[in-house]
Design a protein around this motif. Structure first.
Motif, PDB file in Angstrom:
ATOM      1  N   HIS A 116       5.955  27.833  54.585  1.00 31.38           N
ATOM      2  CA  HIS A 116       7.397  27.197  54.280  1.00 31.38           C
ATOM      3  C   HIS A 116       7.703  26.205  53.762  1.00 31.38           C
ATOM      4  CE1 HIS A 116       6.787  24.188  57.285  1.00 31.38           C
ATOM      5  NE2 HIS A 116       7.932  23.281  56.544  1.00 31.38           N
ATOM      6  N   LEU A 117       6.085  25.764  53.026  1.00 35.62           N
ATOM      7  CA  LEU A 117       5.672  24.538  51.521  1.00 35.62           C
ATOM      8  C   LEU A 117       5.034  25.779  50.759  1.00 35.62           C
ATOM      9  CD1 LEU A 117       4.335  22.670  54.458  1.00 35.62           C
ATOM     10  CD2 LEU A 117       6.538  21.959  52.774  1.00 35.62           C
ATOM     11  N   PRO A 125      -1.837  13.264  44.295  1.00 38.38           N
ATOM     12  CA  PRO A 125      -0.168  12.214  45.382  1.00 38.38           C
ATOM     13  C   PRO A 125       0.132  13.302  46.529  1.00 38.38           C
ATOM     14  CG  PRO A 125       0.858  13.076  43.698  1.00 38.38           C
ATOM     15  CD  PRO A 125      -1.155  13.354  42.874  1.00 38.38           C
ATOM     16  N   GLU A 126      -0.102  14.396  46.400  1.00 37.81           N
ATOM     17  CA  GLU A 126       0.672  14.520  47.843  1.00 37.81           C
ATOM     18  C   GLU A 126      -0.558  14.873  48.943  1.00 37.81           C
ATOM     19  OE1 GLU A 126      -1.029  18.327  44.890  1.00 37.81           O
ATOM     20  OE2 GLU A 126      -0.830  15.845  45.152  1.00 37.81           O
ATOM     21  N   SER A 127      -1.566  14.661  49.026  1.00 41.87           N
ATOM     22  CA  SER A 127      -2.295  13.940  50.122  1.00 41.87           C
ATOM     23  C   SER A 127      -1.502  12.602  50.243  1.00 41.87           C
ATOM     24  CB  SER A 127      -3.284  13.673  50.040  1.00 41.87           C
ATOM     25  OG  SER A 127      -3.849  12.864  49.086  1.00 41.87           O
ATOM     26  N   VAL A 165      -0.023  17.114  56.253  1.00 42.03           N
ATOM     27  CA  VAL A 165       0.833  18.414  55.199  1.00 42.03           C
ATOM     28  C   VAL A 165      -0.831  18.815  54.547  1.00 42.03           C
ATOM     29  CG1 VAL A 165       1.983  19.814  54.666  1.00 42.03           C
ATOM     30  CG2 VAL A 165       3.111  19.000  56.227  1.00 42.03           C
ATOM     31  N   TYR A 166      -0.270  18.302  53.481  1.00 37.77           N
ATOM     32  CA  TYR A 166      -1.626  18.679  52.779  1.00 37.77           C
ATOM     33  C   TYR A 166      -3.049  17.452  52.050  1.00 37.77           C
ATOM     34  CZ  TYR A 166       2.955  19.930  50.964  1.00 37.77           C
ATOM     35  OH  TYR A 166       4.170  20.460  50.640  1.00 37.77           O
ATOM     36  N   ILE A 186      -2.840  23.657  53.055  1.00 39.40           N
ATOM     37  CA  ILE A 186      -1.350  22.712  53.026  1.00 39.40           C
ATOM     38  C   ILE A 186      -1.727  23.466  54.663  1.00 39.40           C
ATOM     39  CG2 ILE A 186       0.905  23.789  53.475  1.00 39.40           C
ATOM     40  CD1 ILE A 186       0.270  24.364  50.189  1.00 39.40           C
ATOM     41  N   ASN A 187      -1.374  22.681  56.007  1.00 34.88           N
ATOM     42  CA  ASN A 187      -1.273  22.946  57.135  1.00 34.88           C
ATOM     43  C   ASN A 187       0.263  22.357  57.479  1.00 34.88           C
ATOM     44  OD1 ASN A 187      -4.573  22.625  57.511  1.00 34.88           O
ATOM     45  ND2 ASN A 187      -3.764  20.304  56.673  1.00 34.88           N
ATOM     46  N   ALA A 188       0.694  24.206  57.105  1.00 34.05           N
ATOM     47  CA  ALA A 188       2.340  23.712  57.161  1.00 34.05           C
ATOM     48  C   ALA A 188       2.724  23.798  58.676  1.00 34.05           C
ATOM     49  CB  ALA A 188       3.752  25.188  56.616  1.00 34.05           C
ATOM     50  N   GLN A 189       1.965  23.567  59.944  1.00 33.01           N
ATOM     51  CA  GLN A 189       2.941  23.846  60.941  1.00 33.01           C
ATOM     52  C   GLN A 189       2.654  22.147  60.891  1.00 33.01           C
ATOM     53  OE1 GLN A 189      -0.461  24.354  60.477  1.00 33.01           O
ATOM     54  NE2 GLN A 189      -2.010  23.578  61.300  1.00 33.01           N
ATOM     55  N   ASN A 190       2.015  21.284  60.509  1.00 32.46           N
ATOM     56  CA  ASN A 190       2.438  19.702  60.808  1.00 32.46           C
ATOM     57  C   ASN A 190       3.952  18.667  60.002  1.00 32.46           C
ATOM     58  OD1 ASN A 190       0.309  19.749  62.059  1.00 32.46           O
ATOM     59  ND2 ASN A 190      -0.997  18.036  60.598  1.00 32.46           N
TER      60      ASN A 190
END
Length: 561
Positions: free
Chosen positions: A482-483, A502-504, A511-512, A525-529
């Motif tokens: 969903h990201l 910067p997303e990290s 997630v990133y 992208i770890n969307a489950q987090n």
């Protein structure tokens, strides 16, 4: 991968349900809208069919706030809330505003506290618990609440007015193909659809763009709030104490600060807010919050205690100048989906409830008159005559002053909220405006001082993954992420190359992350987090990340937050 249109061709048409009013989001604003509609129907001896969709597992599951609550609006909505058992249990007993240096602290004398920081008559609450209670009141009045159903699409009539919403499909695999568990979404049609999704609502964002509701307005601005819930020794408990801090660990040009509230039952809710217009891409709001807890003035409240909850959420902060037009053919925006939060008071729940009530009164009048799918002009008109408008008008310059630096912001907050009221002036005679959105402020990493953060000790400070664990976040892993990225090359070619990825750092849930595989950098992208905070959707410097709704029922399951 099958497109939404292909899925409808193969599995459709979707089942449709008809209501007078459909509300997206079972937060304070959405539930206040629903409750007020049912109250008005009972007063008039009529019927109004109301449905509320909630993407969380239950009302309150995704609610995250400080929170100190001004009871004015809930008292207007449900005057007997105390007798009915509303969980507003802990009155505020004292206010402290602290200015922190790295090891020192200066307390603002009580007589110098601006009116916006006085909390006499307010309550320290769990907004999640209050929301759950509001859900029970709504259901008791006959409101249909569908938890675990995420509204993913706005539906339109042929004339361009909003027809309702559709829920997302269930049981799609990561590849977008239907699995054995596939269920097609359903449509909910209404005479009026009210959007109450909270800050940076997915559908609210699309409606603001579609109808150009923000034309001529200041760009909306946001903060990210990182929050923890602690259980502390009884001898440290100070029920009702409200503490706000400014200064360290942020520099003088970065907007933000901390809050620490003592609840009943030896619990403390605390958090740190960073304005998402910050400039240094090396900054991590999560790590700033961990660092803030190490200050002696904050550590003293927590030592010997245990962290029992964690969460994060974007906070809308633009105020009156950034408030979009809140009505459009067939619907309306309420609460933080519109942007009613008063950043100067650090309060939004009372504004959410009041906006929902005003919208409900306009919608009920329209339904009773046999109208549908027009603009509810009575709603913004009522807002302009309300105490909420007067409150937001007084605070309209708050965030704009802080864009001139924290010293100027603190000085002008004192003038506008302390001095002018003493001179009998209810509103400042001047107005300031902003012109830039939050994502435009990041400077290149090479031009910014790198920030080194200490490793967590596991007692006072923690890492992100252990934090996400206690937020009870869960998503069905075999579903489309969903990201989403508009362009998959941007994270490495622009964000990593220019801004050091910067997303990290701005994501509070890990997630990133950038990884090097076979000599090639790539974004994972770890969307489950994801805790559904919406920070990435706001702060991504290229606006390449778009947050869309996952399957209903996924995300955090906050308890006591």
């Amino acid at each position: 991968m099958k497109t939404p249109a292909t899925l409808l061709e193969q599995y459709g048409p979707r089942e449709a349900m008809e209501y007078d009013v459909v509300i997206v989001g079972a937060g304070p604003a959405g539930l206040a809208t629903a409750i007020r509609l049912k109250q008005l129907a009972a007063e008039k001896g009529s019927e109004v069919n109301v449905c509320v969709l909630e993407k969380g597992s239950e009302p309150g599951a995704h609610i995250l706030s400080g929170a100190v609550m001004d009871p004015q609006a809930i008292t207007e909505l449900l005057p007997d809330w105390k007798a009915q058992g509303a969980p507003l249990n802990q009155p505020v007993t004292g206010d402290e505003v602290l200015f922190l240096s790295e090891t020192g602290v200066k307390k603002t004398p009580d007589w110098l506290l601006p009116d916006c920081f006085h909390n006499d008559g307010n309550y320290v609450i769990s907004l999640g618990a209050v929301t759950k209670w509001l859900g029970e009141q709504a259901e008791g009045l006959g409101v249909e609440i569908f938890p675990g159903f995420a509204a993913s699409e706005v539906l339109f009539n042929e004339d361009g007015s909003v027809k309702g919403v559709a829920t997302g499909h269930q049981g799609l695999g990561k590849d977008g193909e239907p699995t054995d568990a596939f269920q097609i979404g359903m449509e909910l049609h209404a005479k009026y659809t009210v959007f109450a999704e909270g800050a940076r609502g997915h559908l609210g964002k699309s409606l603001i763009s579609h109808f150009q509701l923000d034309a001529g307005k200041d760009p909306q601005t946001y903060g990210i709030g990182i929050k923890e819930l602690w259980e502390i020794p009884a001898d440290k408990a100070k029920p009702g104490l409200v503490v706000h801090t400014a200064g360290w660990p942020l520099d003088g040009q970065t907007y933000g600060g901390g809050f620490l509230y003592h609840l009943e039952g030896n619990k403390v809710t605390l958090g740190f807010v960073v304005g998402l217009d910050y400039q240094n891409p090396w900054l991590s709001p999560f790590e700033e919050m961990q660092r803030w807890k190490t200050h002696p003035a904050i550590r003293a409240h927590l030592e010997g205690g245990k962290r029992i909850g964690y969460g994060a959420r974007a906070i809308v902060a633009g105020g009156l100048h950034s408030l979009p037009k809140t009505v459009f053919p067939g619907g309306a925006l309420v609460g933080c989906d519109a942007g009613y939060l008063n950043a100067a008071r650090i309060k939004g729940s009372h504004a959410a409830i009041k906006s929902g009530m005003l919208c409900a009164e306009a919608a009920f009048e329209a339904v009773q008159a046999g109208r549908q799918s027009d603009e509810l002009a009575a709603y913004p008109q009522a807002f302009e005559q309300s105490w909420l408008h007067a409150e937001l008008d007084q605070s309209r310059n708050f965030k704009a002053w802080f864009k001139k630096g924290n010293t100027m912001g603190a000085l002008m907050t004192g003038i506008e909220h302390w001095l002018l009221p003493k001179l009998g002036m209810k509103r400042p005679p001047w107005s300031l405006h902003r012109t830039h959105a939050d994502h435009t402020y990041l400077k290149p990493a090479a031009e910014s001082p790198k920030i080194e953060y200490q490793k967590p000790d596991g007692k006072l400070t923690f890492d992100r993954l252990s934090s996400v664990f206690i937020s009870n976040t869960n998503h069905e892993e075999n579903q489309p992420a969903h990201l989403t990225l508009k362009d998959t090359s941007v994270p490495v070619n622009i964000n990593l190359a220019r801004f050091a990825g910067p997303e990290s750092r701005y994501c509070p849930a890990g997630v990133y992350e950038f990884m090097n595989k076979d000599g090639q950098d790539q974004l994972v992208i770890n969307a489950q987090n994801c805790v559904h905070c919406k920070t990435c959707d706001i702060k991504d410097p290229t606006q390449n990340i778009v947050w869309v709704t996952p399957e209903g029922g996924g995300g955090p399951n906050y308890a006591g937050m």
